[in-house]
Structures are given as C-alpha cells and as structure tokens.
Design a protein around this motif. Structure first.
Motif, PDB file in Angstrom:
ATOM      1  N   ILE A  48      45.469  34.094  36.439  1.00 49.29           N
ATOM      2  CA  ILE A  48      44.641  34.228  37.638  1.00 49.29           C
ATOM      3  C   ILE A  48      43.360  33.430  37.433  1.00 49.29           C
ATOM      4  N   VAL A  49      42.961  32.689  38.456  1.00 40.78           N
ATOM      5  CA  VAL A  49      41.745  31.861  38.381  1.00 40.78           C
ATOM      6  C   VAL A  49      40.811  32.249  39.522  1.00 40.78           C
ATOM      7  N   THR A  50      39.550  31.857  39.352  1.00 38.16           N
ATOM      8  CA  THR A  50      38.550  32.063  40.400  1.00 38.16           C
ATOM      9  C   THR A  50      37.787  30.773  40.618  1.00 38.16           C
ATOM     10  N   CYS A  51      37.225  30.630  41.802  1.00 37.47           N
ATOM     11  CA  CYS A  51      36.422  29.458  42.129  1.00 37.47           C
ATOM     12  C   CYS A  51      34.946  29.807  41.971  1.00 37.47           C
ATOM     13  N   TYR A  57      42.663  33.534  42.932  1.00 32.93           N
ATOM     14  CA  TYR A  57      43.852  32.741  43.261  1.00 32.93           C
ATOM     15  C   TYR A  57      44.849  32.843  42.112  1.00 32.93           C
ATOM     16  N   ASN A  58      46.101  32.602  42.452  1.00 27.90           N
ATOM     17  CA  ASN A  58      47.098  32.311  41.431  1.00 27.90           C
ATOM     18  C   ASN A  58      46.948  30.846  41.007  1.00 27.90           C
ATOM     19  N   LYS A  59      46.998  30.598  39.725  1.00 26.07           N
ATOM     20  CA  LYS A  59      46.827  29.225  39.251  1.00 26.07           C
ATOM     21  C   LYS A  59      47.945  28.327  39.766  1.00 26.07           C
ATOM     22  N   GLU A  60      49.122  28.889  39.909  1.00 25.39           N
ATOM     23  CA  GLU A  60      50.256  28.113  40.423  1.00 25.39           C
ATOM     24  C   GLU A  60      49.987  27.621  41.844  1.00 25.39           C
ATOM     25  N   ASP A  84      36.983  22.840  38.931  1.00 26.47           N
ATOM     26  CA  ASP A  84      36.262  23.691  39.883  1.00 26.47           C
ATOM     27  C   ASP A  84      36.775  25.120  39.895  1.00 26.47           C
ATOM     28  N   VAL A  85      37.764  25.427  39.048  1.00 30.29           N
ATOM     29  CA  VAL A  85      38.248  26.807  38.922  1.00 30.29           C
ATOM     30  C   VAL A  85      38.164  27.218  37.459  1.00 30.29           C
ATOM     31  N   LYS A  86      38.143  28.517  37.224  1.00 30.51           N
ATOM     32  CA  LYS A  86      38.031  29.058  35.872  1.00 30.51           C
ATOM     33  C   LYS A  86      39.081  30.150  35.680  1.00 30.51           C
ATOM     34  N   ALA A  87      39.830  30.033  34.581  1.00 34.48           N
ATOM     35  CA  ALA A  87      40.826  31.058  34.252  1.00 34.48           C
ATOM     36  C   ALA A  87      40.130  32.343  33.811  1.00 34.48           C
ATOM     37  N   LEU A  88      40.556  33.473  34.364  1.00 35.42           N
ATOM     38  CA  LEU A  88      39.921  34.754  34.090  1.00 35.42           C
ATOM     39  C   LEU A  88      40.551  35.428  32.877  1.00 35.42           C
ATOM     40  N   LYS A  89      39.689  36.000  32.027  1.00 34.65           N
ATOM     41  CA  LYS A  89      40.128  36.804  30.888  1.00 34.65           C
ATOM     42  C   LYS A  89      40.011  38.271  31.293  1.00 34.65           C
ATOM     43  N   LEU A  90      41.116  38.838  31.765  1.00 28.64           N
ATOM     44  CA  LEU A  90      41.134  40.190  32.321  1.00 28.64           C
ATOM     45  C   LEU A  90      41.633  41.196  31.296  1.00 28.64           C
ATOM     46  N   THR A  91      41.158  42.431  31.433  1.00 27.62           N
ATOM     47  CA  THR A  91      41.581  43.534  30.571  1.00 27.62           C
ATOM     48  C   THR A  91      42.541  44.418  31.354  1.00 27.62           C
ATOM     49  N   ASN A 131      31.905  40.948  37.888  1.00 31.60           N
ATOM     50  CA  ASN A 131      31.364  39.605  37.700  1.00 31.60           C
ATOM     51  C   ASN A 131      32.181  38.851  36.669  1.00 31.60           C
ATOM     52  N   CYS A 132      32.155  37.542  36.822  1.00 39.34           N
ATOM     53  CA  CYS A 132      32.810  36.632  35.873  1.00 39.34           C
ATOM     54  C   CYS A 132      31.756  35.697  35.296  1.00 39.34           C
ATOM     55  N   ILE A 133      31.793  35.508  33.985  1.00 33.53           N
ATOM     56  CA  ILE A 133      30.905  34.554  33.326  1.00 33.53           C
ATOM     57  C   ILE A 133      31.608  33.204  33.333  1.00 33.53           C
ATOM     58  N   TRP A 134      31.002  32.227  34.002  1.00 31.60           N
ATOM     59  CA  TRP A 134      31.678  30.957  34.273  1.00 31.60           C
ATOM     60  C   TRP A 134      31.981  30.173  32.995  1.00 31.60           C
ATOM     61  N   LYS A 135      31.129  30.264  31.985  1.00 32.47           N
ATOM     62  CA  LYS A 135      31.336  29.455  30.783  1.00 32.47           C
ATOM     63  C   LYS A 135      32.548  29.903  29.982  1.00 32.47           C
ATOM     64  N   CYS A 136      32.758  31.218  29.874  1.00 32.66           N
ATOM     65  CA  CYS A 136      33.857  31.722  29.040  1.00 32.66           C
ATOM     66  C   CYS A 136      35.001  32.332  29.846  1.00 32.66           C
ATOM     67  N   GLY A 137      34.756  32.749  31.087  1.00 37.18           N
ATOM     68  CA  GLY A 137      35.814  33.319  31.920  1.00 37.18           C
ATOM     69  C   GLY A 137      36.024  34.814  31.739  1.00 37.18           C
ATOM     70  N   CYS A 138      35.175  35.488  30.950  1.00 38.48           N
ATOM     71  CA  CYS A 138      35.314  36.937  30.752  1.00 38.48           C
ATOM     72  C   CYS A 138      34.877  37.685  32.012  1.00 38.48           C
ATOM     73  N   VAL A 139      35.569  38.785  32.304  1.00 32.24           N
ATOM     74  CA  VAL A 139      35.310  39.585  33.506  1.00 32.24           C
ATOM     75  C   VAL A 139      34.749  40.936  33.083  1.00 32.24           C
ATOM     76  N   LEU A 140      33.574  41.276  33.630  1.00 34.02           N
ATOM     77  CA  LEU A 140      32.904  42.546  33.355  1.00 34.02           C
ATOM     78  C   LEU A 140      32.424  43.147  34.674  1.00 34.02           C
TER      79      LEU A 140
END
Length: 295
Positions: A48-51, A57-60, A84-91, A131-140
């Motif tokens: 899953i990615v975000t803009c 969005y789905n990356k596909e 322009d998109v970032k892959a999310l690191k979800l828990t 929130n998502c941190i754009w540099k690393c993609g972690c979601v908190l």
C-alpha cells in the motif's frame, strides 16, 4: 382523501415541505476511505502506498495508471512518477478477522481495522488520525506522535522534520496545508538538483583547467619542460620524459642511416640483409637449410 368527512388529511399531504438533504453514513464513508484504494475503489492490499496528499492506493493500481496514457483523473493528477508516492510500513492487527456477511442474521463489525498503531495500539479505522513519516514510510497515530515529542522515528530511528509528517485521509484543513507543503518540497528538490548540477559542471571545468596547466610547455633556453602544480619536478618524471624522447626519436631512425655503412655493426648482423655482398652469392639449397633464397 376528498375531505368528505371520512378521512383527516395530514399537513405533509396538503403542504409541500422542503426535503432535508441526504446525510452520509460516517461509518460507511470511513470504511470506503480506509479500506479501499482511492483510484480504483478496490480493497487495499499490500503493498500500500500514499501520495503527498495522504490518499491511500494499491501500488499495482498506481503502476497501471503511470503506464497508461489516460492521466486525466483528478485524484492522481499530482502523481508524476513513483517518487511522488511512498510505500507504507504498516503494523498488522493480530485480532483482525476479515469476515463477510454470508448470512442475513450475521453481524459484521466494520470498525475493526487490519492495521493498528505500533505504539499505543489504536486501530486505523478513521476514528483516529494517523500520520505517515515521508522519509521512512512508518505509520503512527497522531496521539502517539504528540505524546513522544521526538524528532526521530520511534520505529526505525530515522530523523524527520515537521514538514515530513503527512496525515492519512485528511480533512479539508489538513489537505490545504499538505498541498502547500507539497509545493514547497518540490521546489526545494528542484533547487537542490540545480545546485548539484552546477557543482558537477564547475568540478569538470576546474579539472580541465588543471590539466591544461600541467600540459602547458614552458620554453626556457631553448629547452621544453612541463610545469607541475608545486613547481618542483620530480626526478622520476624527468627520467621518464628523457627515455620517451630517445625511444620516439632515436639516432638510427634518420633517413641517411644504413646498417651496411655502420662501422659498429658486425658482419653477422649485416649478412641478414639483402644489401650484403654474401646475399648475392648463388648457393644451392640443401635439406638442412631449405632456404628459398638458395637456388
């Protein structure tokens, strides 16, 4: 109906009142935004990615959109490439079970989410800000970021700034703020690329200038010599230069030189050439030498 005394009409039957606008179901809207792709409305699946505006969005689907020629959709018009998109690191949520209402009497809780906050365990279902941190993609969750008050990510320990925090599925106020941040970030990256390109060009020009200075010949007393930056020519370089000049222009390479006329050359060396007097003597060939010159 005809006011003949048999019926009593109501007010809404006699007076046409203004109908109330339809209200959206907040739970259904949250499920649609947090569980489905903003581009294709399909269910979100990893990866899953975000803009930069916080949409999911789905990356596909993003790859299909970038490869297709039709790029007139308003939802993704700001996405130019995969940068322009970032892959999310979800828990993942260990208690989540993806149930569907197969029977009419079965209750399905749509408020449960497949992902949670790794710090305080809040579910990512739209009731809380994430929130998502754009540099690393972690979601908190926003609550966790406020409580920690750190400038480094608590998951991967990577540093970040306030402008790198992106609110997922934001409201109107957050969306306007993120649009400004997106424009500032892109202008900053453009200026950084220009400065990097200028530095690279300057280094190339300076390198060529240094090479030209090293190769400039300085004439003094009719002798040519190469200049070093320290103005201290080494003995090794001088010996290499002298050897190279002897090899390139030897004395024996002159036009009027001949081995037959050289007094220092031996008779054995002179006999190898056809100009020697022994080469003109006719000798019969035999089985030992078998030389074609003998006949």
């Amino acid at each position: 109906m005809g006011c003949d005394g048999g019926t009593i009409p109501r007010r809404d039957e006699l007076v046409k009142t203004k109908q109330k606008p339809e209200q959206k179901d907040k739970n259904a809207e949250a499920v649609a935004r947090w569980r489905h792709c903003a581009l294709t409305q399909q269910e979100l699946k990893q990866p899953i990615v975000t803009c930069e505006l916080g949409r999911l969005y789905n990356k596909e689907s993003i790859l299909e959109f970038l490869l297709s020629k039709e790029k007139n959709q308003e939802v993704v018009k700001h996405i130019r490439n995969l940068k322009d998109v970032k892959a999310l690191k979800l828990t993942t949520n260990p208690n989540f079970q993806n149930k569907q209402a197969d029977k009419g009497d079965q209750y399905v809780d749509h408020q449960t989410s497949p992902y949670i906050c790794p710090i305080i365990g809040l579910e990512m279902n739209g009731n809380y800000k994430f929130n998502c941190i754009w540099k690393c993609g972690c979601v908190l969750s926003e609550r966790a970021l406020k409580e920690i008050k750190s400038e480094t990510c608590t998951i991967c320990n990577s540093p970040f700034e306030k402008s790198d925090i992106i609110t997922l599925n934001p409201n109107e106020e957050d969306r306007e703020r993120m649009e400004k941040q997106m424009k500032e970030r892109r202008e900053k990256n453009k200026l950084a690329k220009k400065s990097k390109k200028q530095k690279a060009e300057e280094t190339v020009v300076n390198g060529n200038a240094k090479k030209m200075k090293l190769e400039e010949p300085s004439t003094s007393n009719g002798k040519t010599s190469t200049k070093n930056l320290d103005d201290k020519p080494s003995q090794k370089n001088d010996s290499k230069i002298n050897l190279s000049t002897k090899i390139i222009i030897p004395e024996k390479a002159k036009a009027d030189y001949s081995v037959a006329k050289d007094p220092k050359a031996s008779e054995t060396l002179k006999s190898l050439f056809t100009t020697h007097h022994t080469a003109k003597v006719k000798v019969k060939q035999h089985w030992v030498t078998h030389n074609n010159l003998f006949y």
